[in-house]
Design an enzyme around this catalytic site. Structure first.
Site, PDB file in Angstrom:
ATOM      1  N   THR A   1      63.831  56.821  37.134  1.00  0.00           N
ATOM      2  CA  THR A   1      62.438  56.376  37.110  1.00  0.00           C
ATOM      3  C   THR A   1      62.067  55.835  35.735  1.00  0.00           C
ATOM      4  O   THR A   1      62.463  56.409  34.725  1.00  0.00           O
ATOM      5  CB  THR A   1      61.518  57.588  37.390  1.00  0.00           C
ATOM      6  OG1 THR A   1      61.810  58.064  38.693  1.00  0.00           O
ATOM      7  CG2 THR A   1      60.054  57.236  37.283  1.00  0.00           C
TER       8      THR A   1
ATOM      9  N   ARG B   1      61.349  59.671  52.741  1.00  0.00           N
ATOM     10  CA  ARG B   1      61.414  60.644  51.628  1.00  0.00           C
ATOM     11  C   ARG B   1      60.556  60.164  50.456  1.00  0.00           C
ATOM     12  O   ARG B   1      60.602  59.005  50.059  1.00  0.00           O
ATOM     13  CB  ARG B   1      62.870  60.812  51.194  1.00  0.00           C
ATOM     14  CG  ARG B   1      63.084  61.763  50.009  1.00  0.00           C
ATOM     15  CD  ARG B   1      63.125  61.026  48.695  1.00  0.00           C
ATOM     16  NE  ARG B   1      63.474  61.919  47.576  1.00  0.00           N
ATOM     17  CZ  ARG B   1      63.345  61.597  46.299  1.00  0.00           C
ATOM     18  NH1 ARG B   1      62.862  60.413  45.954  1.00  0.00           N
ATOM     19  NH2 ARG B   1      63.686  62.439  45.348  1.00  0.00           N
ATOM     20  N   VAL B   2      59.793  61.052  49.869  1.00  0.00           N
ATOM     21  CA  VAL B   2      59.020  60.759  48.663  1.00  0.00           C
ATOM     22  C   VAL B   2      59.394  61.796  47.619  1.00  0.00           C
ATOM     23  O   VAL B   2      59.478  62.989  47.925  1.00  0.00           O
ATOM     24  CB  VAL B   2      57.498  60.820  48.947  1.00  0.00           C
ATOM     25  CG1 VAL B   2      56.706  60.618  47.664  1.00  0.00           C
ATOM     26  CG2 VAL B   2      57.112  59.781  49.992  1.00  0.00           C
ATOM     27  N   GLY B   3      59.622  61.354  46.401  1.00  0.00           N
ATOM     28  CA  GLY B   3      60.009  62.270  45.333  1.00  0.00           C
ATOM     29  C   GLY B   3      58.828  62.668  44.460  1.00  0.00           C
ATOM     30  O   GLY B   3      57.659  62.607  44.866  1.00  0.00           O
TER      31      GLY B   3
ATOM     32  N   THR C   1      61.938  62.185  34.934  1.00  0.00           N
ATOM     33  CA  THR C   1      62.902  61.368  35.654  1.00  0.00           C
ATOM     34  C   THR C   1      64.025  62.295  36.099  1.00  0.00           C
ATOM     35  O   THR C   1      64.277  63.316  35.472  1.00  0.00           O
ATOM     36  CB  THR C   1      63.417  60.208  34.774  1.00  0.00           C
ATOM     37  OG1 THR C   1      64.454  59.506  35.475  1.00  0.00           O
ATOM     38  CG2 THR C   1      63.963  60.688  33.449  1.00  0.00           C
ATOM     39  N   GLY C   2      64.673  61.927  37.164  1.00  0.00           N
ATOM     40  CA  GLY C   2      65.773  62.755  37.638  1.00  0.00           C
ATOM     41  C   GLY C   2      65.573  63.158  39.079  1.00  0.00           C
ATOM     42  O   GLY C   2      64.904  62.459  39.841  1.00  0.00           O
TER      43      GLY C   2
HETATM   44  C1  SD4 Z   1      62.653  60.597  42.518  1.00  0.00           C
HETATM   45  N1  SD4 Z   1      62.470  61.177  40.201  1.00  0.00           N
HETATM   46  O1  SD4 Z   1      62.219  59.870  43.416  1.00  0.00           O
HETATM   47  C2  SD4 Z   1      62.604  60.084  41.117  1.00  0.00           C
HETATM   48  C3  SD4 Z   1      63.810  59.281  40.914  1.00  0.00           C
HETATM   49  C4  SD4 Z   1      64.254  59.275  39.532  1.00  0.00           C
HETATM   50  O2  SD4 Z   1      65.548  59.255  37.770  1.00  0.00           O
HETATM   51  O3  SD4 Z   1      63.788  59.604  38.656  1.00  0.00           O
HETATM   52  N2  SD4 Z   1      65.158  59.079  39.034  1.00  0.00           N
HETATM   53  O4  SD4 Z   1      63.151  61.689  42.715  1.00  0.00           O
END
Ligand code: SD4
Length: 354
Positions: A213, A241-243, A264-265
């Site tokens: 992200t 799916r939503v993060g 992020t992650g």
């Molecule tokens: C998610 N955190 O949708 C986001 C994706 C992401 O580093 O960060 N990636 O889970």
């Protein structure tokens, strides 16, 4: 037109101290955006009127650069699609608890953070989802765009035809590696690091299986905080799916009296501990920004069975202007732009050695 911010609330957006502006963002691919946005942030005169949104505008500009860049396969155009081959984008913006907006599951608009800003400015709501969010975006003047790049489509086709790939659409990841708490799930595809993006990745930065992200935090010279984050989410995710990113308090939280944080992650890990909110609350209780993130990482480590593909990294700015970053694992870089210039920095703290 905003009907959401009464004039008397404007004062709460301004933290008392004045100091040089700072722009902090995630991953080295945000360097171009940080350089582009810096003049917007740096132009803000302390105490000058009419500049309240410049801190946020700078965040939107950083995200916009990543969203437009087809080489960034985790944000905007070029983002990897879900298991059905369709790209969906999530994003959020925030200046304070009474000034935030988010969208998730956009399939026809390139700039989720701009749409999120429209939600914040033009409605009494915080979050819009799916097809209706796309419709709202069109009604509010955001142009429709193709989100699936030829490269992302090719990666999806390769993933789909790989018999060893985790099939997220049937959630076979659960059988393959879900921890006993049934929690976060091993939901990542088997594809490796993008060759294209590898060219722009700074030494020392490991991309986490294309889920990166772009998160941005700013503090202008008047002490106003703002934040935004934008993502295409987990590659080849279960459709729908939503993060963490568009969830206020998980992927992003800003409170002028305490600080700002974004992550992020692996979203599922960040959501379970309300990561960004936790970091800001730690700062409110007296922690420095890095210390605050460390508490989030400890909480993540205690709450989940951490799998090899998991990563959580966060950046934070204290209301007083101190900033920091930390990560669950090595391989994360933050970008700082201050009056000394723009540079990538290693996190001050990495929680695990593996
Ligand atoms: C998610 N955190 O949708 C986001 C994706 C992401 O580093 O960060 N990636 O889970």
């Amino acid at each position: 037109m905003s009907d959401k911010l009464p004039a008397e609330m404007a004062a709460e957006l301004v933290s008392p101290s004045c100091s040089p502006p700072i722009l902090l963002s995630t991953w080295s691919f945000s360097v171009a955006g940080a350089k582009l946005a810096w003049p917007t942030l740096a132009a803000v005169g302390a105490g000058a009127g009419g500049e309240r949104d410049c801190a946020l505008e700078a965040c939107l500009q950083v995200c916009g650069e990543a969203e437009r860049d087809p080489r960034v396969d985790s944000v905007g155009y070029g983002g990897l699609p879900d298991a059905s081959g369709r790209v969906s984008l999530d994003g959020a913006v925030m200046e304070s608890p009474s000034r935030c907006g988010s969208v998730c599951g956009l399939r026809r608009h390139l700039h989720p953070v701009r749409v999120a800003a429209s939600v914040m400015r033009s409605t009494r709501h915080v979050m819009l989802a799916g097809d209706d969010a796309d419709r709202f975006a069109s009604q509010h003047g955001h142009l429709e765009a193709e989100l699936l790049s030829p490269e992302a489509r090719a990666k999806w086709e390769a993933w789909r035809s790989d018999p060893h790939a985790v099939d997220q659409s049937r959630d076979q990841a659960a059988a393959a590696g879900r921890p006993t708490d049934g929690g976060n799930g091993a939901i990542f595809g088997a594809s490796g690091m993008s060759d294209l993006l590898a060219e722009v990745v700074t030494t020392g930065e490991l991309r986490w299986r294309e889920h990166d992200t772009v998160g941005v935090l700013t503090r202008d010279s008047g002490g106003r905080l703002a934040g935004a984050c934008s993502t295409s989410g987990t590659p080849f995710k279960v459709p729908g799916r939503v993060g963490d990113s568009p969830i206020i308090g998980s992927g992003l939280f800003v409170d002028p009296g305490a600080g700002a944080a974004t992550g992020t992650g692996t979203g599922e890990l960040i959501m379970g501990v309300c990561g960004a909110h936790l970091a800001v609350e730690e700062m409110r209780r007296g922690a420095g920004p890095t210390e605050a993130i460390i508490e989030v990482l400890r909480r993540v480590d205690r709450s989940y069975s951490i799998l090899p593909h998991h990563q959580v990294a966060m950046i934070a700015i204290h209301a007083d202007g101190r900033w920091g970053s930390a990560a669950l694992r090595k391989g994360f870089l933050a970008v700082i732009h201050d009056e000394a210039g723009c540079r990538t920095v290693e996190p001050e703290y990495v929680h695990r050695a593996d």
